[in-house]
Each structure stands twice: as C-alpha cells, then as structure tokens.
Design an enzyme around this catalytic site. Structure first.
Site, mmCIF file in Angstrom:
data_model
loop_
_atom_site.group_PDB
_atom_site.id
_atom_site.type_symbol
_atom_site.label_atom_id
_atom_site.label_comp_id
_atom_site.label_asym_id
_atom_site.label_seq_id
_atom_site.Cartn_x
_atom_site.Cartn_y
_atom_site.Cartn_z
ATOM 1 N N GLY A 135 33.125 34.144 26.770
ATOM 2 C CA GLY A 135 34.049 34.956 27.535
ATOM 3 C C GLY A 135 33.984 36.406 27.091
ATOM 4 O O GLY A 135 32.919 36.974 26.920
ATOM 5 N N SER A 136 35.146 37.001 26.860
ATOM 6 C CA SER A 136 35.210 38.406 26.466
ATOM 7 C C SER A 136 35.177 38.624 24.962
ATOM 8 O O SER A 136 35.196 39.764 24.501
ATOM 9 C CB SER A 136 36.487 39.038 27.036
ATOM 10 N N ILE A 353 42.018 43.857 59.172
ATOM 11 C CA ILE A 353 41.846 44.625 60.405
ATOM 12 C C ILE A 353 40.930 43.883 61.373
ATOM 13 O O ILE A 353 41.140 43.897 62.589
ATOM 14 C CB ILE A 353 41.300 46.032 60.086
ATOM 15 N N HIS A 354 39.925 43.208 60.835
ATOM 16 C CA HIS A 354 38.987 42.460 61.684
ATOM 17 C C HIS A 354 39.613 41.199 62.283
ATOM 18 O O HIS A 354 39.027 40.581 63.180
ATOM 19 C CB HIS A 354 37.738 42.062 60.885
ATOM 20 N N GLU A 379 31.185 43.375 33.380
ATOM 21 C CA GLU A 379 31.347 44.434 32.381
ATOM 22 C C GLU A 379 32.773 44.494 31.836
ATOM 23 O O GLU A 379 33.265 45.545 31.457
ATOM 24 C CB GLU A 379 30.944 45.790 32.951
#
Length: 401
Positions: A135-136, A353-354, A379
């Site tokens: 993980g981090s 919106i679509h 990152e």
C-alpha cells in the site's frame, strides 16, 4: 477549450511544442482513443508518433540527445496528451521518472549508458516501489538485494508497474542491509537498482518474470503488471548513484515529478470532460431549448470550468517550483490532491449532463468516467497527500511559544 487553462509566461519554444502536441492529440489520439481503450490495445502507432516528436527525450539534457526542456513544459504536454487519452500520458510518465532519477542521481557511466537511448525511446523506463502487501507504507518493503561479489541478488515481488511489460529498464526499490547495521531506520537501508530486461511477458531475463497484464476498470491500453524477482542477479554498477542506502530519497525525488504528472493528467482529463459537457449541452434540447440554456446546467458548467482553471494553476505552480530547484513536496501534494479530486467531480458532472447517453460506450465520457478514479490513487492517495501537506504546513507555521 481556448479560453480555459492557459499558462502565462511561456517562451516561444514552449508555445510551439505545445501547439505541436495539441495538434497531434487532436489528429492522432482522440479519433482512436475510445476504440483502442475498449479493446485494451497498446497504442503502438501513437507511441511511435511520440518518438518522432521527440517527447521521450523532452526533459533529458541536450548533451544526451534530449530537448532539455523544463518540468513545466513536460507537465503541459502531459496535460494535452491526457486530454486525448490518459493511458498515453501514463506510458511516458514512468519513463520520465526514471530518466529524471538518472539525471539527478545516476553515476556518469549510468547517464552515458541510458540517457541517450532513453531520449530516442529505444530504452523505455518503468519504476517499481509498491508490493502486494505494501500500500502506501513504503517502509514496509520486503524485496531484498544481497551483495554477492560484484553482483547483487534480488528477491521479492513488486506490484503496479506501469509499462511493466513494454519497458526495457526498471528502477526497482529494494531493501539492502549492506553497510546499514540492524536497527537502521528503514528508509536509510533501501537501494534503487537499475534492472535491464527484454520487453514482453513471462521470464524476460533469468530470475525476472513479468506476469501478464492486470485487468483494470480503466486506464487500459497501457500495461500494468507485477514483477517477480527470484535470484535475479544485477551488477553492482547498476546501483543507482553507485551507493546503497539512498534509494528511498531517490524514489521520493522521482515521485515528486510523478505527482506533478498526475496533477497534469487530472487537468487534461477534466478539460476534455468539460469540452464534452459544454458541447453536448448546446446540442441536446429539452423543453424547447438547448439544455445549456437551463440555469441548472449553466451552474454545472460554471463550477466545472472554475475547477479546471484552479487545478491547472496549482499544477503549473508546482512544476515551476520544482524547476526553480526549490523543495516542492507541499505544492506537488496540493496540486495532485486538488487536480485528482476536481477531475473526478468535473467528469461526473459531464457524465450527468449527458444523461442516459453518458452510460453508453458510444460516448467518450463513459471512458473518462472509468479513467478518473485511477488518479485518486496513483502516486499516493488523497490521504497520503493530506499527510504530506499537513506535515509541511506544521513545519512552515511552527508555533513559537
């Protein structure tokens, strides 16, 4: 859009480079991106076009055959490329992190050996920190390099390598206890090894296996893989910088470049989402008029455009700070955090919106909707960025009492 995300103070050369990249994106990437992405197909023809443009050598010094441009120029090019297809920007990102690490930390022999070929795109870079259970927490790395005469023997399993299959040079972070007695802080006993390999999958050199591509929700086309080292022998002269124990600092320096890159990617994807949303809103009619004339949609467009501008400004600031030679972990963390979060929000608003068409694979916004979440993780997660930002703020605003 011409009126959004403009950058003041660019040189004529920078403007010319960006105009060339923008034209390439409009003509060579956007028309084929969705089709290639749906097939999870590596964009070979696009990559060859980037080579011809010299983009693989954009930040490599002229003495090694590159263009010697700044991180700002690179980030703005990444922004343009991500606007076309984020996966393509990922292909050049890890390449440049490795090239940057070589330029900043490599021995003269390492620079002479790799940088000229990297500038041409003949050698393609990837870098590897993460592991399956990591993980981090970089300090928890278990992959290890042990000295054996004039070589090191590497063992361990790495994870989440962008360009893992297509690269031919991988910067791999391992624990190396040589010269670092037991009890040494973990970040002082890590070493970056430069591992040369063949492109492809399977056993790409004795002791090194690259399994097949990891199947992902988005960010397709680019190969993301594991890396398995089992008795991999690497010459001692392939320790980055020639000295063990400096790998953590070298990698963190490279990751700062990577965070600016991810911020730029977020800006590019958000720009494209805004373009798609504002265009569709002027074509789609409800209740007798284009939906762009409904106040609710105008509010969304206003919020989207403001977020695009804000993220772009922070990304540019972080790149310029790094170019100046100053510490930029605060600015890079802020830019990465804001740009990735805003990107997700802008893409979702364009998706809304679509309407129902946003859910159709015929519309480009569907692809962007699956790509944006990767930026929240790559990152360093938002939580990691907040930790970096918080610590740096406490350094800058230390209470005097």
């Amino acid at each position: 859009m011409a009126r959004l995300a403009q950058t003041a103070g660019l040189t004529d050369v920078q403007q010319e480079i960006l105009a060339t990249v923008r034209d390439f994106v409009d003509k060579e990437i956007i028309p084929v991106a969705t089709q290639l992405e749906h097939r999870d197909e590596y964009p070979t023809q696009i990559v060859e076009g980037l080579k011809e443009l010299g983009l693989f050598g954009l930040m490599i010094p002229e003495e090694y055959g590159g263009l010697g441009e700044s991180l700002l120029t690179y980030a703005l090019c990444v922004e343009e490329i991500a606007r076309g297809w984020m996966s393509v920007s990922g292909i050049i990102n890890t390449h440049f992190i490795v090239a940057y690490m070589l330029k900043q930390h490599g021995t003269q022999e390492q620079k002479d050996t790799f940088l000229p070929r990297m500038a041409l795109g003949e050698v393609r870079g990837a870098f590897s920190m993460s592991e399956p259970a990591l993980g981090s927490d970089v300090s928890a790395i278990t992959s290890k390099g042990v000295r054996d005469g004039e070589e090191y023997v590497l063992n361990g399993q790495k994870m989440w390598l962008t360009n893992g299959g297509s690269s031919t040079l991988v910067a791999v972070l391992c624990r190396s206890d040589e010269g670092h007695p037991e009890g040494t802080a973990p970040h002082k006993s890590m070493t970056t090894f430069l591992v040369e390999k063949e492109a492809g999958f399977g056993e790409v050199r004795p002791g090194l296996t690259i399994p097949g591509k990891i199947d992902k929700m988005g960010y397709k086309g680019v190969d993301t893989t594991e890396l398995i080292m089992d008795g991999l022998r690497v010459p001692a002269n392939r320790v980055l910088g020639g000295t063990t124990g400096r790998g953590f600092y070298q990698m963190m320096d490279g990751v700062e470049v990577g965070r600016v890159n991810v911020a730029a990617r977020g800006c590019g994807v958000a720009q494209r989402a805004f373009e798609l949303g504002v265009s569709y809103a002027q074509q789609r009619h409800t209740f007798g008029k284009p939906i762009a004339q409904h106040q609710a949609i105008q509010f969304k467009l206003a919020e989207m455009a403001t977020k695009v501008e804000a993220a772009h400004a922070m990304m540019v600031n972080a790149a310029r700070k790094k170019d100046s030679g100053e510490r930029n972990d605060l600015e890079a963390g802020m830019a990465k955090y804001l740009a990735s979060e805003y990107c997700k929000e802008v893409v979702e608003d364009a998706f809304r919106i679509h309407g129902g068409y946003g859910f159709s694979k015929e519309y480009e916004i569907e692809r962007l909707y699956r790509e944006a979440p990767m930026l929240l993780i790559g990152e360093g997660t938002a939580e990691i960025q907040k930790m970096i930002i918080g610590r740096r703020l406490l350094e800058e605003y230390r209470f005097q009492g």
